[in-house]
Design a protein around this motif. Structure first.
Motif, PDB file in Angstrom:
ATOM      1  N   THR A 229      -3.325  62.303   9.810  1.00 22.43           N
ATOM      2  CA  THR A 229      -3.313  60.878   9.487  1.00 22.43           C
ATOM      3  C   THR A 229      -3.958  60.099  10.627  1.00 22.43           C
ATOM      4  OG1 THR A 229      -1.322  61.074   8.143  1.00 22.43           O
ATOM      5  CG2 THR A 229      -1.827  58.898   9.004  1.00 22.43           C
ATOM      6  N   PHE A 230      -4.934  59.278  10.280  1.00 19.79           N
ATOM      7  CA  PHE A 230      -5.611  58.440  11.262  1.00 19.79           C
ATOM      8  C   PHE A 230      -5.215  56.993  11.020  1.00 19.79           C
ATOM      9  CE2 PHE A 230      -8.070  62.234  10.977  1.00 19.79           C
ATOM     10  CZ  PHE A 230      -8.512  62.467  12.263  1.00 19.79           C
ATOM     11  N   ILE A 231      -4.898  56.284  12.099  1.00 20.58           N
ATOM     12  CA  ILE A 231      -4.502  54.884  11.991  1.00 20.58           C
ATOM     13  C   ILE A 231      -5.386  54.079  12.941  1.00 20.58           C
ATOM     14  CG2 ILE A 231      -2.628  53.217  12.265  1.00 20.58           C
ATOM     15  CD1 ILE A 231      -0.757  55.721  11.810  1.00 20.58           C
ATOM     16  N   ILE A 232      -5.992  53.051  12.391  1.00 20.44           N
ATOM     17  CA  ILE A 232      -6.854  52.163  13.170  1.00 20.44           C
ATOM     18  C   ILE A 232      -6.118  50.833  13.296  1.00 20.44           C
ATOM     19  CG2 ILE A 232      -9.078  50.971  13.243  1.00 20.44           C
ATOM     20  CD1 ILE A 232     -10.001  53.272  11.244  1.00 20.44           C
ATOM     21  N   PHE A 233      -5.952  50.372  14.508  1.00 20.22           N
ATOM     22  CA  PHE A 233      -5.250  49.113  14.762  1.00 20.22           C
ATOM     23  C   PHE A 233      -6.250  48.115  15.324  1.00 20.22           C
ATOM     24  CE2 PHE A 233      -2.659  46.045  16.913  1.00 20.22           C
ATOM     25  CZ  PHE A 233      -1.541  45.935  16.108  1.00 20.22           C
ATOM     26  N   ARG A 234      -6.383  46.993  14.648  1.00 18.92           N
ATOM     27  CA  ARG A 234      -7.319  45.957  15.094  1.00 18.92           C
ATOM     28  C   ARG A 234      -6.588  44.637  15.253  1.00 18.92           C
ATOM     29  NH1 ARG A 234     -11.425  47.669  10.578  1.00 18.92           N
ATOM     30  NH2 ARG A 234     -12.550  49.297  11.670  1.00 18.92           N
ATOM     31  N   GLU A 235      -6.891  43.976  16.348  1.00 19.86           N
ATOM     32  CA  GLU A 235      -6.388  42.624  16.556  1.00 19.86           C
ATOM     33  C   GLU A 235      -7.568  41.667  16.455  1.00 19.86           C
ATOM     34  OE1 GLU A 235      -2.670  42.346  19.319  1.00 19.86           O
ATOM     35  OE2 GLU A 235      -4.206  43.548  20.315  1.00 19.86           O
ATOM     36  N   VAL A 236      -7.393  40.619  15.676  1.00 20.06           N
ATOM     37  CA  VAL A 236      -8.448  39.658  15.406  1.00 20.06           C
ATOM     38  C   VAL A 236      -8.062  38.329  16.048  1.00 20.06           C
ATOM     39  CG1 VAL A 236      -9.693  38.466  13.557  1.00 20.06           C
ATOM     40  CG2 VAL A 236      -8.909  40.820  13.211  1.00 20.06           C
ATOM     41  N   GLU A 237      -9.019  37.709  16.702  1.00 24.78           N
ATOM     42  CA  GLU A 237      -8.752  36.400  17.285  1.00 24.78           C
ATOM     43  C   GLU A 237      -8.321  35.448  16.177  1.00 24.78           C
ATOM     44  OE1 GLU A 237      -8.605  35.711  20.417  1.00 24.78           O
ATOM     45  OE2 GLU A 237      -9.480  37.571  21.146  1.00 24.78           O
ATOM     46  N   LEU A 238      -7.375  34.588  16.464  1.00 27.41           N
ATOM     47  CA  LEU A 238      -6.805  33.700  15.458  1.00 27.41           C
ATOM     48  C   LEU A 238      -7.874  32.859  14.759  1.00 27.41           C
ATOM     49  CD1 LEU A 238      -4.145  32.853  14.152  1.00 27.41           C
ATOM     50  CD2 LEU A 238      -3.939  31.101  15.909  1.00 27.41           C
ATOM     51  N   GLU A 239      -8.846  32.374  15.515  1.00 28.66           N
ATOM     52  CA  GLU A 239      -9.881  31.533  14.905  1.00 28.66           C
ATOM     53  C   GLU A 239     -10.874  32.342  14.052  1.00 28.66           C
ATOM     54  OE1 GLU A 239     -11.043  32.445  19.162  1.00 28.66           O
ATOM     55  OE2 GLU A 239      -9.268  31.635  18.207  1.00 28.66           O
ATOM     56  N   ASP A 240     -10.797  33.662  14.113  1.00 28.27           N
ATOM     57  CA  ASP A 240     -11.650  34.531  13.292  1.00 28.27           C
ATOM     58  C   ASP A 240     -10.944  34.988  12.015  1.00 28.27           C
ATOM     59  OD1 ASP A 240     -13.686  34.357  15.170  1.00 28.27           O
ATOM     60  OD2 ASP A 240     -13.040  36.162  16.226  1.00 28.27           O
ATOM     61  N   TRP A 241      -9.786  34.438  11.745  1.00 22.95           N
ATOM     62  CA  TRP A 241      -8.980  34.798  10.586  1.00 22.95           C
ATOM     63  C   TRP A 241      -8.862  33.550   9.722  1.00 22.95           C
ATOM     64  CZ3 TRP A 241      -6.261  39.662  10.659  1.00 22.95           C
ATOM     65  CH2 TRP A 241      -5.433  39.876   9.555  1.00 22.95           C
ATOM     66  N   GLY A 242      -9.082  33.688   8.417  1.00 22.40           N
ATOM     67  CA  GLY A 242      -9.016  32.524   7.551  1.00 22.40           C
ATOM     68  C   GLY A 242      -8.018  32.691   6.423  1.00 22.40           C
ATOM     69  N   ARG A 243      -7.556  31.560   5.919  1.00 26.52           N
ATOM     70  CA  ARG A 243      -6.632  31.543   4.783  1.00 26.52           C
ATOM     71  C   ARG A 243      -6.826  30.219   4.049  1.00 26.52           C
ATOM     72  NH1 ARG A 243      -0.026  32.090   4.891  1.00 26.52           N
ATOM     73  NH2 ARG A 243       0.220  31.971   2.638  1.00 26.52           N
ATOM     74  N   GLY A 244      -6.836  30.290   2.744  1.00 24.28           N
ATOM     75  CA  GLY A 244      -6.961  29.064   1.963  1.00 24.28           C
ATOM     76  C   GLY A 244      -8.244  28.297   2.223  1.00 24.28           C
ATOM     77  N   GLY A 245      -9.298  29.010   2.592  1.00 23.08           N
ATOM     78  CA  GLY A 245     -10.575  28.359   2.846  1.00 23.08           C
ATOM     79  C   GLY A 245     -10.695  27.721   4.213  1.00 23.08           C
ATOM     80  N   LEU A 246      -9.728  27.957   5.078  1.00 27.38           N
ATOM     81  CA  LEU A 246      -9.724  27.346   6.409  1.00 27.38           C
ATOM     82  C   LEU A 246      -9.476  28.405   7.476  1.00 27.38           C
ATOM     83  CD1 LEU A 246      -7.332  24.357   5.626  1.00 27.38           C
ATOM     84  CD2 LEU A 246      -9.809  24.214   5.970  1.00 27.38           C
ATOM     85  N   PRO A 247      -9.938  28.166   8.711  1.00 28.46           N
ATOM     86  CA  PRO A 247      -9.490  29.015   9.805  1.00 28.46           C
ATOM     87  C   PRO A 247      -7.962  28.884   9.926  1.00 28.46           C
ATOM     88  CG  PRO A 247     -11.311  27.611  10.504  1.00 28.46           C
ATOM     89  CD  PRO A 247     -10.873  27.141   9.161  1.00 28.46           C
ATOM     90  N   VAL A 248      -7.294  29.936  10.294  1.00 24.25           N
ATOM     91  CA  VAL A 248      -5.826  29.922  10.332  1.00 24.25           C
ATOM     92  C   VAL A 248      -5.258  28.758  11.148  1.00 24.25           C
ATOM     93  CG1 VAL A 248      -3.781  31.188  11.134  1.00 24.25           C
ATOM     94  CG2 VAL A 248      -5.468  32.324   9.706  1.00 24.25           C
ATOM     95  N   PRO A 249      -5.790  28.422  12.329  1.00 29.09           N
ATOM     96  CA  PRO A 249      -5.200  27.277  13.041  1.00 29.09           C
ATOM     97  C   PRO A 249      -5.231  25.983  12.224  1.00 29.09           C
ATOM     98  CG  PRO A 249      -6.545  28.557  14.553  1.00 29.09           C
ATOM     99  CD  PRO A 249      -6.806  29.093  13.165  1.00 29.09           C
ATOM    100  N   ALA A 250      -6.338  25.734  11.510  1.00 31.14           N
ATOM    101  CA  ALA A 250      -6.444  24.535  10.684  1.00 31.14           C
ATOM    102  C   ALA A 250      -5.503  24.636   9.479  1.00 31.14           C
ATOM    103  CB  ALA A 250      -7.877  24.333  10.214  1.00 31.14           C
ATOM    104  N   TYR A 251      -5.413  25.818   8.899  1.00 30.00           N
ATOM    105  CA  TYR A 251      -4.508  26.024   7.760  1.00 30.00           C
ATOM    106  C   TYR A 251      -3.061  25.743   8.170  1.00 30.00           C
ATOM    107  CZ  TYR A 251      -2.007  28.360   3.978  1.00 30.00           C
ATOM    108  OH  TYR A 251      -1.167  28.635   2.943  1.00 30.00           O
ATOM    109  N   ARG A 252      -2.658  26.289   9.313  1.00 29.24           N
ATOM    110  CA  ARG A 252      -1.293  26.072   9.785  1.00 29.24           C
ATOM    111  C   ARG A 252      -1.028  24.600  10.092  1.00 29.24           C
ATOM    112  NH1 ARG A 252      -0.421  31.203  13.866  1.00 29.24           N
ATOM    113  NH2 ARG A 252      -0.321  32.813  12.236  1.00 29.24           N
TER     114      ARG A 252
END
Length: 76
Positions: free
Chosen positions: A47-70
């Motif tokens: 079993t191979f597991i890849i763990f990635r951390e993404v900068e908050l501003e590089d993550w989006g939700r609801g058509g917005l960057p996460v900081p703006a969405y929150r």
């Protein structure tokens, strides 16, 4: 040979941390491997597991960057 990718925002999960700790990652690696073994009979050694951390501003939700969405979510 299962390959599992875990992606999370790079935010600390404990006070003072700005990313996932090595201990948390190790627990996730073990937990995912154990789950695949228990549910699907998959050998943890294959079993191979890849763990990635993404900068908050590089993550989006609801058509917005996460900081703006929150910021747009009313707190109550």
């Amino acid at each position: 040979m299962p390959i599992v990718t875990i992606e999370v925002t790079r935010e600390g999960t404990v006070p003072g941390a700005d990313r996932t700790t090595p201990e948390q990652k190790a627990a996730l690696f073990r937990g995912v491997s154990d789950l695949l073994r228990d549910v699907m009979g998959k050998d943890p050694d294959t079993t191979f597991i890849i763990f990635r951390e993404v900068e908050l501003e590089d993550w989006g939700r609801g058509g917005l960057p996460v900081p703006a969405y929150r910021a747009a979510i009313p707190t109550g």
